[in-house]
Design a protein around this motif. Structure first.
Motif, short mmCIF file in Angstrom:
data_model
loop_
_atom_site.label_atom_id
_atom_site.label_comp_id
_atom_site.label_asym_id
_atom_site.label_seq_id
_atom_site.Cartn_x
_atom_site.Cartn_y
_atom_site.Cartn_z
N PRO A 190 30.28 11.11 7.09
CA PRO A 190 28.84 10.76 7.12
C PRO A 190 28.34 9.41 7.77
O PRO A 190 27.35 9.27 8.11
N TYR A 191 29.31 8.80 8.35
CA TYR A 191 29.20 7.50 9.13
C TYR A 191 29.01 7.97 10.78
O TYR A 191 28.99 6.80 11.30
N GLY A 192 29.06 9.21 11.15
CA GLY A 192 29.07 9.52 12.43
C GLY A 192 30.33 9.11 13.27
O GLY A 192 31.37 8.98 12.65
N VAL A 193 30.27 8.53 14.32
CA VAL A 193 31.51 8.23 15.03
C VAL A 193 31.89 6.47 15.05
O VAL A 193 32.59 6.16 15.35
N ARG A 194 30.83 5.79 14.29
CA ARG A 194 30.96 4.44 14.36
C ARG A 194 32.26 3.96 13.52
O ARG A 194 32.50 2.93 13.71
N TYR A 195 32.77 4.89 12.74
CA TYR A 195 33.85 4.34 11.93
C TYR A 195 35.22 4.37 12.60
O TYR A 195 35.91 3.93 12.21
N LYS A 196 35.00 5.30 13.79
CA LYS A 196 36.24 5.46 14.50
C LYS A 196 37.05 4.29 15.02
O LYS A 196 38.23 4.05 14.66
N PRO A 197 36.48 3.40 15.83
CA PRO A 197 37.34 2.22 16.11
C PRO A 197 37.72 1.30 14.83
O PRO A 197 38.52 0.60 14.91
N ILE A 198 36.76 1.23 13.80
CA ILE A 198 37.21 0.44 12.64
C ILE A 198 38.42 1.11 11.96
O ILE A 198 39.26 0.46 11.47
N LEU A 199 38.44 2.56 11.79
CA LEU A 199 39.50 3.07 11.12
C LEU A 199 40.66 2.84 11.88
O LEU A 199 41.83 2.49 11.33
N LYS A 206 53.68 -1.22 8.13
CA LYS A 206 53.27 -2.42 7.55
C LYS A 206 53.06 -2.50 6.39
O LYS A 206 52.78 -1.71 5.63
N LYS A 207 52.56 -3.80 5.76
CA LYS A 207 52.28 -4.10 4.50
C LYS A 207 51.06 -3.47 4.00
O LYS A 207 49.91 -4.02 4.81
N GLY A 208 50.65 -2.61 3.38
CA GLY A 208 49.28 -2.25 2.87
C GLY A 208 49.41 -0.61 2.71
O GLY A 208 50.41 0.02 3.07
N ASP A 209 48.33 0.13 2.30
CA ASP A 209 48.38 1.39 2.02
C ASP A 209 46.84 2.11 2.35
O ASP A 209 46.00 1.38 2.73
N ARG A 210 46.70 3.31 1.93
CA ARG A 210 45.10 3.84 2.16
C ARG A 210 44.32 3.12 1.53
O ARG A 210 43.21 3.11 1.75
N PHE A 211 44.43 2.47 0.34
CA PHE A 211 43.59 1.79 -0.50
C PHE A 211 42.94 0.55 0.51
O PHE A 211 41.73 0.12 0.44
N ASP A 212 44.02 -0.19 1.16
CA ASP A 212 43.62 -1.41 2.06
C ASP A 212 42.64 -0.70 3.13
O ASP A 212 42.03 -1.52 3.63
N ILE A 213 43.33 0.46 3.66
CA ILE A 213 42.28 1.00 4.85
C ILE A 213 40.93 1.12 4.51
O ILE A 213 40.26 0.87 5.08
N PHE A 214 40.67 2.00 3.36
CA PHE A 214 39.58 2.32 2.77
C PHE A 214 38.72 0.95 2.83
O PHE A 214 37.53 0.94 3.23
N ARG A 215 39.30 0.13 1.91
CA ARG A 215 38.68 -1.31 1.76
C ARG A 215 38.05 -1.82 3.08
O ARG A 215 36.74 -2.23 3.29
N TYR A 216 38.78 -2.16 4.20
CA TYR A 216 38.56 -2.66 5.14
C TYR A 216 37.52 -1.91 5.97
O TYR A 216 36.57 -2.45 6.58
N VAL A 217 37.72 -0.40 5.94
CA VAL A 217 36.66 0.23 6.75
C VAL A 217 35.34 0.00 6.13
O VAL A 217 34.28 -0.02 6.62
N TYR A 218 35.30 0.16 4.70
CA TYR A 218 33.98 0.15 4.20
C TYR A 218 33.15 -1.44 4.48
O TYR A 218 32.20 -1.56 4.17
N GLU A 219 34.08 -2.36 4.14
CA GLU A 219 33.60 -3.71 4.43
C GLU A 219 32.92 -3.81 5.84
O GLU A 219 31.79 -4.45 6.05
N LYS A 220 33.79 -3.24 6.99
CA LYS A 220 33.19 -3.29 8.29
C LYS A 220 31.93 -2.23 8.49
O LYS A 220 31.18 -3.04 9.20
#
Length: 221
Positions: free
Chosen positions: A36-45, A56-70
């Motif tokens: 739904p975010y087009g292509v702008r999520y790609k570099p953030i992801l 590294k330390k972290g998991d998919r929850f951290d990844i989702f959180r980071y992307v949605y914040e950005k």
């Protein structure tokens, strides 16, 4: 892991090693989640995965959180989005893992090795989802423990060594990414790489032994 016979047992990565192509399952699932975010999520992801993925330390929850914040989602809705879409992501991936099954010869190898040595799984996948995959694939009888995120692979190595009461030099890691190798190197244990379509290691020169099939792992013990 070292035992009384003077030989070490194994710690296996999950994606691309126990289940072939599962890295691709997750790649496509990430894209599906953020369509739904087009292509702008790609570099953030990509940035999020470089911070929290690949051992590294972290998991998919951290990844989702980071992307949605950005992406600028309202702060109050981010926890809801994270939990909801992590569940959807897991459902997509688990279905594909179940359909793909264990890599060719894997069950036979695990059965033989687990009768002689303690075996573990050390993955970047979040621990509950990893446990679900192990159960679906009926691998619980072969592995003493399946350790995943949000702990780093290095932290999981330390836990395995503590459980077994051995040092790093008594542990052999079987993985398929540079992150696996770096974690093993930093911990100080042995490492064997599995070539697959995802890592394209057959076309590269690596400072460790390479195999292209789990069946070949038996000769390394």
């Amino acid at each position: 892991v070292f035992n009384s016979t003077g030989k070490y047992g194994g710690v296996f990565d999950f994606d691309g090693v126990i289940v072939r192509h599962s890295e691709f399952f997750k790649e496509s699932a990430w894209d599906e989640m953020f369509t739904p975010y087009g292509v702008r999520y790609k570099p953030i992801l990509a940035e999020a995965r470089s911070i929290f993925g690949f051992g590294k330390k972290g998991d998919r929850f951290d990844i989702f959180r980071y992307v949605y914040e950005k992406l600028g989602e309202p702060e109050e809705t981010i926890p809801i989005l994270v939990n909801k879409n992590a569940q959807i992501f897991n459902k997509i991936v688990q279905e594909k893992i179940s359909k793909a099954g264990v890599a060719r010869g894997g069950v036979k190898v695990f059965k033989k090795l687990s009768s002689r040595f303690p075996l573990y799984i050390n993955s970047s996948t979040t621990t509950p989802a990893l446990g679900e995959s192990v159960e679906v694939l009926d691998l619980n009888n072969f592995f003493k423990k399946a350790l995943g995120g949000p702990a780093s692979k290095l932290e999981n190595f330390k836990k395995i060594a503590e459980i077994e009461g051995v040092g790093p030099s008594n542990i052999l890691m079987i993985g398929d990414s540079d992150g696996d190798f770096i974690s093993a190197r930093d911990f100080g244990c042995h490492f064997i790489g599995v070539c697959n379509e995802w890592n394209q290691w057959k076309k590269q020169s690596k400072p460790f032994t390479l195999i292209d099939d789990l069946v070949r792992i038996e000769s390394q013990f």
